[in-house]
Design an enzyme around this catalytic site. Structure first.
Site, PDB file in Angstrom:
ATOM      1  N   LYS A  22       0.867  -1.198   0.000  1.00  0.00           N
ATOM      2  CA  LYS A  22       0.000   0.000   0.000  1.00  0.00           C
ATOM      3  C   LYS A  22       0.895   1.237   0.000  1.00  0.00           C
ATOM      4  CE  LYS A  22      -1.710   1.684   4.077  1.00  0.00           C
ATOM      5  NZ  LYS A  22      -1.397   3.084   4.334  1.00  0.00           N
ATOM      6  N   ASN A  23       1.907   1.246   0.876  1.00  0.00           N
ATOM      7  CA  ASN A  23       2.712   2.461   1.055  1.00  0.00           C
ATOM      8  C   ASN A  23       3.738   2.678  -0.046  1.00  0.00           C
ATOM      9  OD1 ASN A  23       1.132   2.963   3.219  1.00  0.00           O
ATOM     10  ND2 ASN A  23       2.638   2.340   4.757  1.00  0.00           N
ATOM     11  N   ARG A  92      -4.096  10.227   4.064  1.00  0.00           N
ATOM     12  CA  ARG A  92      -2.816  10.928   4.179  1.00  0.00           C
ATOM     13  C   ARG A  92      -2.147  11.032   2.808  1.00  0.00           C
ATOM     14  NH1 ARG A  92       0.013  14.171   7.549  1.00  0.00           N
ATOM     15  NH2 ARG A  92       2.259  13.939   7.242  1.00  0.00           N
ATOM     16  N   CYS A 116      -4.952   7.977   9.383  1.00  0.00           N
ATOM     17  CA  CYS A 116      -5.161   7.375  10.709  1.00  0.00           C
ATOM     18  C   CYS A 116      -4.962   8.425  11.809  1.00  0.00           C
ATOM     19  CB  CYS A 116      -4.153   6.259  10.936  1.00  0.00           C
ATOM     20  SG  CYS A 116      -4.402   4.883   9.830  1.00  0.00           S
ATOM     21  N   ARG A 121       0.201  14.459  12.787  1.00  0.00           N
ATOM     22  CA  ARG A 121       0.530  14.321  11.348  1.00  0.00           C
ATOM     23  C   ARG A 121       0.878  15.685  10.710  1.00  0.00           C
ATOM     24  NH1 ARG A 121      -1.561   9.168   9.840  1.00  0.00           N
ATOM     25  NH2 ARG A 121       0.187   9.019   8.400  1.00  0.00           N
ATOM     26  N   PRO A 122       1.842  16.406  11.259  1.00  0.00           N
ATOM     27  CA  PRO A 122       2.196  17.714  10.682  1.00  0.00           C
ATOM     28  C   PRO A 122       2.798  17.564   9.274  1.00  0.00           C
ATOM     29  CG  PRO A 122       3.780  17.094  12.352  1.00  0.00           C
ATOM     30  CD  PRO A 122       2.707  16.060  12.393  1.00  0.00           C
ATOM     31  N   ILE A 123       2.931  18.695   8.579  1.00  0.00           N
ATOM     32  CA  ILE A 123       3.438  18.651   7.196  1.00  0.00           C
ATOM     33  C   ILE A 123       4.558  19.666   6.968  1.00  0.00           C
ATOM     34  CG2 ILE A 123       1.314  17.784   6.127  1.00  0.00           C
ATOM     35  CD1 ILE A 123       0.696  20.801   5.501  1.00  0.00           C
ATOM     36  N   LEU A 125       7.704  19.583   7.339  1.00  0.00           N
ATOM     37  CA  LEU A 125       8.941  19.118   6.677  1.00  0.00           C
ATOM     38  C   LEU A 125       8.729  19.049   5.156  1.00  0.00           C
ATOM     39  CD1 LEU A 125      10.098  16.328   9.174  1.00  0.00           C
ATOM     40  CD2 LEU A 125      10.907  18.689   8.994  1.00  0.00           C
ATOM     41  N   ASP A 304       4.383   0.589  12.051  1.00  0.00           N
ATOM     42  CA  ASP A 304       3.152  -0.001  11.491  1.00  0.00           C
ATOM     43  C   ASP A 304       2.943  -1.445  11.931  1.00  0.00           C
ATOM     44  OD1 ASP A 304       3.375   1.715   8.273  1.00  0.00           O
ATOM     45  OD2 ASP A 304       2.808   2.371  10.283  1.00  0.00           O
ATOM     46  N   ARG A 396      -8.866  -0.195   4.358  1.00  0.00           N
ATOM     47  CA  ARG A 396      -8.043   0.874   3.768  1.00  0.00           C
ATOM     48  C   ARG A 396      -6.700   0.321   3.319  1.00  0.00           C
ATOM     49  NH1 ARG A 396      -6.438   5.324   7.305  1.00  0.00           N
ATOM     50  NH2 ARG A 396      -5.229   5.675   5.435  1.00  0.00           N
TER      51      ARG A 396
HETATM   52  C1  EPZ Z   1       4.027   6.961   6.200  1.00  0.00           C
HETATM   53  O1  EPZ Z   1       3.274   7.997   6.807  1.00  0.00           O
HETATM   54  C2  EPZ Z   1       3.099   5.761   6.116  1.00  0.00           C
HETATM   55  N1  EPZ Z   1       1.931   6.098   5.303  1.00  0.00           N
HETATM   56  C3  EPZ Z   1       2.639   5.359   7.529  1.00  0.00           C
HETATM   57  O2  EPZ Z   1       1.868   4.163   7.399  1.00  0.00           O
HETATM   58  C4  EPZ Z   1       3.879   5.043   8.374  1.00  0.00           C
HETATM   59  O3  EPZ Z   1       3.460   4.768   9.697  1.00  0.00           O
HETATM   60  C5  EPZ Z   1       4.826   6.247   8.371  1.00  0.00           C
HETATM   61  O4  EPZ Z   1       5.160   6.600   7.000  1.00  0.00           O
HETATM   62  C6  EPZ Z   1       6.118   5.948   9.112  1.00  0.00           C
HETATM   63  O5  EPZ Z   1       6.742   4.836   8.561  1.00  0.00           O
HETATM   64  C7  EPZ Z   1       2.054   6.067   3.947  1.00  0.00           C
HETATM   65  O6  EPZ Z   1       3.120   5.803   3.412  1.00  0.00           O
HETATM   66  C8  EPZ Z   1       0.816   6.375   3.166  1.00  0.00           C
HETATM   67  P1  EPZ Z   1       6.154  10.267   8.399  1.00  0.00           P
HETATM   68  P2  EPZ Z   1       3.869   9.501   6.863  1.00  0.00           P
HETATM   69  O7  EPZ Z   1       6.058  11.538   7.662  1.00  0.00           O
HETATM   70  O8  EPZ Z   1       4.604   9.792   5.624  1.00  0.00           O
HETATM   71  C9  EPZ Z   1       6.452  13.370  11.893  1.00  0.00           C
HETATM   72  C10 EPZ Z   1       0.062   2.732   7.727  1.00  0.00           C
HETATM   73  O9  EPZ Z   1      -0.389   2.176   8.743  1.00  0.00           O
HETATM   74  N2  EPZ Z   1       6.416  14.399  10.841  1.00  0.00           N
HETATM   75  O10 EPZ Z   1       7.387   9.420   8.266  1.00  0.00           O
HETATM   76  O11 EPZ Z   1       2.776  10.397   7.293  1.00  0.00           O
HETATM   77  C11 EPZ Z   1       5.084  12.730  12.082  1.00  0.00           C
HETATM   78  O12 EPZ Z   1       4.290  13.507  12.949  1.00  0.00           O
HETATM   79  C12 EPZ Z   1       0.479   4.181   7.790  1.00  0.00           C
HETATM   80  O13 EPZ Z   1       0.237   2.161   6.611  1.00  0.00           O
HETATM   81  C13 EPZ Z   1       6.669  15.717  11.199  1.00  0.00           C
HETATM   82  O14 EPZ Z   1       6.927  16.018  12.366  1.00  0.00           O
HETATM   83  O15 EPZ Z   1       4.919   9.333   8.072  1.00  0.00           O
HETATM   84  C14 EPZ Z   1       5.416  11.406  12.692  1.00  0.00           C
HETATM   85  O16 EPZ Z   1       5.589  11.566  14.079  1.00  0.00           O
HETATM   86  C15 EPZ Z   1       0.250   4.802   9.152  1.00  0.00           C
HETATM   87  N3  EPZ Z   1       6.614  16.683  10.242  1.00  0.00           N
HETATM   88  C16 EPZ Z   1       6.778  11.058  12.049  1.00  0.00           C
HETATM   89  O17 EPZ Z   1       7.280  12.270  11.489  1.00  0.00           O
HETATM   90  C17 EPZ Z   1       6.329  16.386   8.930  1.00  0.00           C
HETATM   91  O18 EPZ Z   1       6.317  17.316   8.102  1.00  0.00           O
HETATM   92  C18 EPZ Z   1       6.675  10.041  10.952  1.00  0.00           C
HETATM   93  O19 EPZ Z   1       5.862  10.569   9.944  1.00  0.00           O
HETATM   94  C19 EPZ Z   1       6.067  15.043   8.585  1.00  0.00           C
HETATM   95  C20 EPZ Z   1       6.122  14.068   9.557  1.00  0.00           C
END
Ligand code: EPZ
Length: 415
Positions: A22-23, A92, A116, A121-123, A125, A304, A396
């Site tokens: 999926k990811n 997401r 989820c 889930r900030p953005i 970065l 995950d 999902r």
């Molecule tokens: C991806 O989410 C996956 N989703 C998630 O899988 C997975 O848990 C996650 O990566 C970590 O491996 C998809 O690929 C669609 P991150 P993503 O940005 O990209 C913080 C599942 O169950 N962060 O690596 O949203 C954030 O808050 C899902 O399949 C910032 O602080 O994950 C979190 O604490 C759930 N600022 C950490 O980084 C930002 O701008 C990891 O988030 C972005 C993220």
């Protein structure tokens, strides 16, 4: 919302096949708009997140066909770079269109992503990376608008190895002028898969899968055919299914190197794991031992898989500790587990799990995708019946989970 009914204590046996990741599929679907012509993505799982991405693409004018798990996407007729709120806020991955829209059309307007409820889930970065490439960013009442006449390659350092931010910056920089470096990049296998897909379209990306990725911008990308890697989290879920029911099963369509963090922990607990070609045999019949786990970005133990391994540890004698370091609110499944007789308490970022002898089936509710999958695992080993409401969360990210489990002996059906 549909629900699952599981009658526990059935031994599992036979073979189960994982779908494509999926990811991996979701960012690759977003990246497909960068190619001129029709891109074909093969063996795409039939899950609701994919259906939403298809809806988003059709909503902006792309031609999309999905037949026998092959997704054909032609972006030539795209006439809009704004994603409608009611759909894009559901998942997401809608945010992964930001980079490709910016690279190809020089603008995008996307509503804050959903997904989820496992943290804020900030953005920031994602946005910091895109603005370093030259994008102008407006954040107003729930949406993000980005514009750029030209993207210029630069050096970007990520404060946290965010998967989504690494993907968005990667997709924005492939058509930028000059060279981009992403340091402290995410190393997940899905990043490598996305880079392999983009390189097959003519991009020049080096170092994906390490913490430093170099991208040399090119003028255009051409459509291609591509099969995403197998889903390592789906495979990990089945590995735990074998262990929690003390069964022996074969899991097909796996990349073992992607499973190392999970295999290492399960072996430490006493689970036997044998390699086969493109498959593994998992035998959970031994007496299992408790252990401690800390979730980390890849190659650490995947967040995950945290809910799923917690389900297993709650059935193993002794005290185990799981520390969740990636998301700040990913213990929503613990209340539901404790309704089934587990003995789990939370202290800060850690869950303390006292193994119990008996798990009782009862009515529970899936709060998110992986929590739902973990409740299925609990149902497989519980005395009596377990009813899991809100299984739409599970659909999902898992393609026909209940049918695949029924195929290896589970008594499970969807109502
Ligand atoms: C991806 O989410 C996956 N989703 C998630 O899988 C997975 O848990 C996650 O990566 C970590 O491996 C998809 O690929 C669609 P991150 P993503 O940005 O990209 C913080 C599942 O169950 N962060 O690596 O949203 C954030 O808050 C899902 O399949 C910032 O602080 O994950 C979190 O604490 C759930 N600022 C950490 O980084 C930002 O701008 C990891 O988030 C972005 C993220």
């Amino acid at each position: 919302m549909s629900k699952l009914i599981i009658t526990g204590k059935r031994e599992l046996s036979g073979e189960i096949i994982t779908s494509s990741s999926k990811n991996s599929s979701l960012p690759i679907i977003a990246a497909s708009i960068l190619g001129n012509g029709t891109t074909r993505i093969i063996n795409v799982p039939n899950i609701s997140d994919v259906k939403i991405m298809i809806e988003l693409l059709r909503g902006i004018g792309a031609k999309v066909d999905y037949y026998k798990n092959t997704l054909s996407i032609n972006p030539e007729s795209i006439n809009c770079t704004e994603l409608v709120q009611e759909i894009s806020s559901k998942i997401r991955a809608s945010f992964q269109f930001l980079g490709p829209f910016l690279a190809k059309y020089g603008k995008a307007k996307i509503y804050y992503p959903g997904g989820c409820n496992i943290g804020t889930r900030p953005i920031e970065l994602h946005l910091k990376g895109l603005s370093s490439l030259g994008a102008y960013i407006i954040k107003e009442n729930g949406f993000v608008e980005v514009m750029a006449n030209k993207l210029i390659g630069t050096k970007i350092y990520l404060d946290f190895p965010s998967v989504g931010a690494t993907e968005n910056i990667l997709m924005a920089s492939v058509l930028a002028e000059g060279e981009t470096t992403i340091d402290n990049a995410a190393e997940e296998p899905e990043i490598t898969d996305l880079a392999n897909f983009l390189n097959k379209m003519g991009a020049r990306i080096y170092g994906a899968g390490t913490d430093s990725i170099k991208i040399t911008g090119v003028n255009k990308l051409t459509a291609c055919s591509y099969e995403p890697i197998p889903d390592r989290i789906e495979a990990g879920t089945y590995m735990v299914a074998a262990a929690i029911t003390r069964s022996k099963i074969k899991i097909k369509n796996v990349h073992e190197d992607c499973l190392k963090p999970v295999s290492a922990k399960l072996k430490e607990m006493g689970v036997n794991i044998e390699s086969g070609d493109d498959a593994i045999i998992v035998d959970g019949k031994n007496e299992l031992k408790c252990t401690d786990i800390k979730t980390m970005p890849f190659p650490g133990f995947p967040t995950d898989m945290q809910a799923q391994i917690m389900a297993l540890l709650s059935t193993v004698k002794g005290t185990s500790i799981i520390t969740e370091t990636v998301f700040e609110n990913r213990f929503n499944h613990i209340n539901e587990f404790n309704k089934m007789g587990t003995n789990i308490s939370v202290s800060g970022k850690s869950a303390i799990i006292q193994g119990v002898d008996k798990i009782r089936g009862c009515k529970v509710c899936a709060s998110d995708l992986r929590a739902g999958a973990a409740l299925v695992l609990m149902g497989l080993c519980a005395e009596g019946d377990t009813e899991i409401a809100d299984m739409d969360h599970i659909e999902r990210g898992y393609d026909s989970l209940h049918l695949k489990l029924e195929n290896i002996g589970a008594q499970i059906f969807k109502v």
